[in-house]
Write an enzyme that holds these catalytic residues in place. Structure first.
Site, short mmCIF file in Angstrom:
data_model
loop_
_atom_site.label_atom_id
_atom_site.label_comp_id
_atom_site.label_asym_id
_atom_site.label_seq_id
_atom_site.Cartn_x
_atom_site.Cartn_y
_atom_site.Cartn_z
N ASP A 1 0.79 -1.18 -0.04
CA ASP A 1 -0.03 0.07 0.13
C ASP A 1 0.85 1.32 0.01
O ASP A 1 0.67 2.14 0.85
CB ASP A 1 -0.97 0.00 1.20
CG ASP A 1 -1.63 -1.36 1.43
OD1 ASP A 1 -2.90 -1.25 0.47
OD2 ASP A 1 -1.30 -2.36 2.04
N ASP B 1 -1.01 -2.82 -4.09
CA ASP B 1 -1.34 -1.49 -4.11
C ASP B 1 -0.17 -0.51 -4.22
O ASP B 1 0.45 -0.17 -3.33
CB ASP B 1 -2.20 -1.09 -2.84
CG ASP B 1 -3.65 -1.45 -2.95
OD1 ASP B 1 -4.01 -1.90 -4.14
OD2 ASP B 1 -4.29 -1.18 -1.92
N TYR C 1 -1.26 3.73 -6.60
CA TYR C 1 -2.85 4.44 -6.26
C TYR C 1 -3.10 5.30 -7.32
O TYR C 1 -3.79 6.55 -7.18
CB TYR C 1 -2.67 5.25 -4.97
CG TYR C 1 -2.86 4.14 -3.65
CD1 TYR C 1 -1.81 3.60 -3.53
CD2 TYR C 1 -4.03 4.19 -3.06
CE1 TYR C 1 -1.83 2.70 -2.59
CE2 TYR C 1 -4.11 3.43 -1.96
CZ TYR C 1 -2.90 2.69 -1.52
OH TYR C 1 -2.98 1.31 -0.68
N ASN D 1 -5.99 -4.18 -4.91
CA ASN D 1 -7.47 -3.89 -5.62
C ASN D 1 -7.03 -2.60 -6.34
O ASN D 1 -7.39 -2.04 -7.52
CB ASN D 1 -8.46 -3.36 -4.72
CG ASN D 1 -7.86 -2.57 -3.32
OD1 ASN D 1 -7.10 -3.10 -2.78
ND2 ASN D 1 -8.53 -1.47 -3.35
N HIS E 1 -2.99 -9.77 -1.11
CA HIS E 1 -3.27 -8.27 -0.73
C HIS E 1 -4.43 -8.20 0.39
O HIS E 1 -4.07 -7.52 1.25
CB HIS E 1 -4.05 -7.82 -2.02
CG HIS E 1 -3.99 -6.12 -1.69
ND1 HIS E 1 -2.86 -5.57 -1.54
CD2 HIS E 1 -5.22 -5.29 -1.57
CE1 HIS E 1 -3.44 -4.11 -1.02
NE2 HIS E 1 -4.63 -4.13 -1.26
N HIS F 1 -12.26 -2.98 5.56
CA HIS F 1 -12.24 -4.23 4.79
C HIS F 1 -12.52 -5.38 5.61
O HIS F 1 -11.91 -6.60 5.38
CB HIS F 1 -10.94 -4.23 4.20
CG HIS F 1 -10.08 -2.99 3.46
ND1 HIS F 1 -11.01 -2.48 2.44
CD2 HIS F 1 -9.53 -2.23 3.40
CE1 HIS F 1 -10.71 -1.55 1.97
NE2 HIS F 1 -9.43 -1.24 2.64
N HIS G 1 -3.52 -4.05 2.30
CA HIS G 1 -5.09 -3.77 1.96
C HIS G 1 -5.52 -2.93 3.26
O HIS G 1 -6.08 -1.68 3.24
CB HIS G 1 -5.76 -4.98 1.83
CG HIS G 1 -7.26 -4.51 1.21
ND1 HIS G 1 -7.20 -3.53 0.34
CD2 HIS G 1 -8.43 -5.11 1.57
CE1 HIS G 1 -8.69 -3.44 -0.10
NE2 HIS G 1 -9.26 -4.41 0.57
FE FE2 Z 1 -5.98 -2.46 -1.00
#
Ligand code: FE2
Length: 416
Positions: free
Chosen positions: A181, A208, A211, A246, A331, A341, A368
């Site tokens: 991330d 990730d 972004y 994601n 992830h 989440h 995540h």
């Molecule tokens: Fe994520």
């Protein structure tokens, strides 16, 4: 509720003895600190990165600077190129024209006695047109050796180096950094700089990356490019073992982009064929004393799907006599007590948890959720949907699940 270990503040770093083997796992992606497992040693870093500001660095900042010179290679990054660590894939982008596809490399600086030739491609994303993306497999390398390499043409050529891992061996010491991330904020910069200072030899990345999907239209591609230049300071020298999150999906019907992972897959190759995978999104590598399995949280994984069939076979290939460490990267965490989440990893848990226990996976790293968390060795594999008993219980065969925490992206920390 499952039982989770202490969550404390700081950064985390672990040294654990497993038999006579020493592996260090350095966690960089968290503002949190702890020492996991019942290993015999732990080292705590004093580094704590700031929580704020978590805003993207402006494009004209020097951390995104385009290297000088016509068509100079940029966004240089390397990853493992085979199953056992005797190859690297080197990737870079040229902006003006294709330019040379060659990597010149050798054992001493400035003396490049070998050459490898790669491929080049580009793509469009809405009205964004990528630069020329070069990917070159450099194989047949010696273990435990520093290589110097040069890419680009003439005055615009650029030079880097990397170090191959020791041979696959149960006693091979190795130091992994772990990031997830990441993004491209001032906090992201702090994470990556700290990571480089600690001497991590390879980065395990749990998804990730840029972004860039928080931008629209043309700027999505622009922010993938800026992230590539940002990550180069580490990724041109230390291999990053990639997994997708994601933010790599980028399903954007509003601009006609509906094929998942397009930017990511064009830019971040993985050695998936070496582990007989059919997709760059799930694969495995062996490095020093570790067998590392990369899974895709956002690709089909239920019974009979390609990822499921591949993992079933890959787990059979694990040889603990050679690689006593069995590490899984994904992830979305399978265990997560945060509101953020919550339960998103439950479907993968239902499918893969029994295998992780049967094969005694040591650690599952996930990202995540932007908060560090680790579990005791627990499992919920006795859960039976028609008769209840849906409660995790202590299980010595179960992995420790670690959510590595926030790498610094603009979304900031998960607070609940
Ligand atoms: Fe994520």
């Amino acid at each position: 509720m499952p039982h989770f270990g202490d969550i404390s503040s700081g950064w985390i770093k672990r040294i654990e003895n497993k038999g006579s083997m020493l592996v260090q796992l350095l966690f960089f992606s968290s503002v949190l600190l702890s020492c996991i497992s019942n290993g015999s040693a732990g080292v705590t870093s004093t580094f704590v990165r700031n929580e704020w500001p978590s805003v993207d660095i402006p494009l004209d900042n020097e951390v995104f600077a385009v290297p000088k010179g016509y068509n100079a290679p940029q966004q240089v990054h390397i990853t493992q190129g085979d199953y056992d660590g005797k190859a690297v894939i080197i990737s870079w982008v040229t902006a003006d024209e294709e330019g040379s596809n060659k990597v010149r490399y050798g054992l001493s600086e400035g003396k490049y006695e070998f050459t490898a030739e790669g491929t080049v491609q580009n793509y469009t994303f809405y009205n964004y047109k990528s630069g020329y993306i070069h990917q070159c497999l450099v194989d047949g390398l010696q273990y435990d050796t520093k290589y110097f390499y040069e890419i680009g043409d003439g005055d615009s050529s650029r030079r880097f180096w990397f170090r191959t891992p020791p041979p696959i061996d149960p006693d091979a010491p190795y130091k992994f950094g772990i990031i997830g991330d990441l993004g491209q904020t001032y906090n992201s910069l702090s994470t990556i700089e700290h990571c480089m200072q600690t001497g991590a030899e390879t980065i395990l990345f749990v998804g990730d990356l840029s972004y860039a999907d928080r931008y629209k239209y043309h700027d999505v591609g622009v922010r993938w490019d800026s992230w590539g230049r940002f990550a180069e300071r580490s990724a041109a020298y230390q291999p990053w073992i990639w997994s997708a999150g994601n933010h790599e999906i980028e399903y954007f019907p509003y601009m006609g982009e509906v094929i998942p992972f397009r930017n990511y897959l064009h830019r971040y190759p993985t050695p998936y064929l070496a582990s007989e995978s059919s997709s760059p999104l799930w694969y495995a590598v062996r490095r020093a004393s570790a067998h590392i399995i990369v899974l895709s949280s956002y690709s089909p994984f239920v019974k009979y799907t390609p990822q499921w069939k591949w993992l079933e076979q890959e787990l059979k290939r694990v040889d603990r006599k050679k690689t006593p460490w069995l590490i899984v990267l994904m992830h979305a965490p399978m265990y997560n007590s945060n509101d953020a989440h919550f339960m998103e990893g439950e479907s993968m848990r239902a499918v893969f948890e029994s295998w992780f226990c049967r094969h005694k996976v040591d650690v599952v790293f996930a990202g995540h959720v932007h908060a560090y968390e680790r579990s005791y060795r627990i499992s919920n594999i006795r859960y039976n949907v028609s008769s209840g008993a849906s409660y995790p219980v202590p299980d010595k065969s179960a992995p420790v699940y670690i959510t590595v925490g926030d790498g610094g992206n603009q979304e900031g920390l998960a607070l609940r």
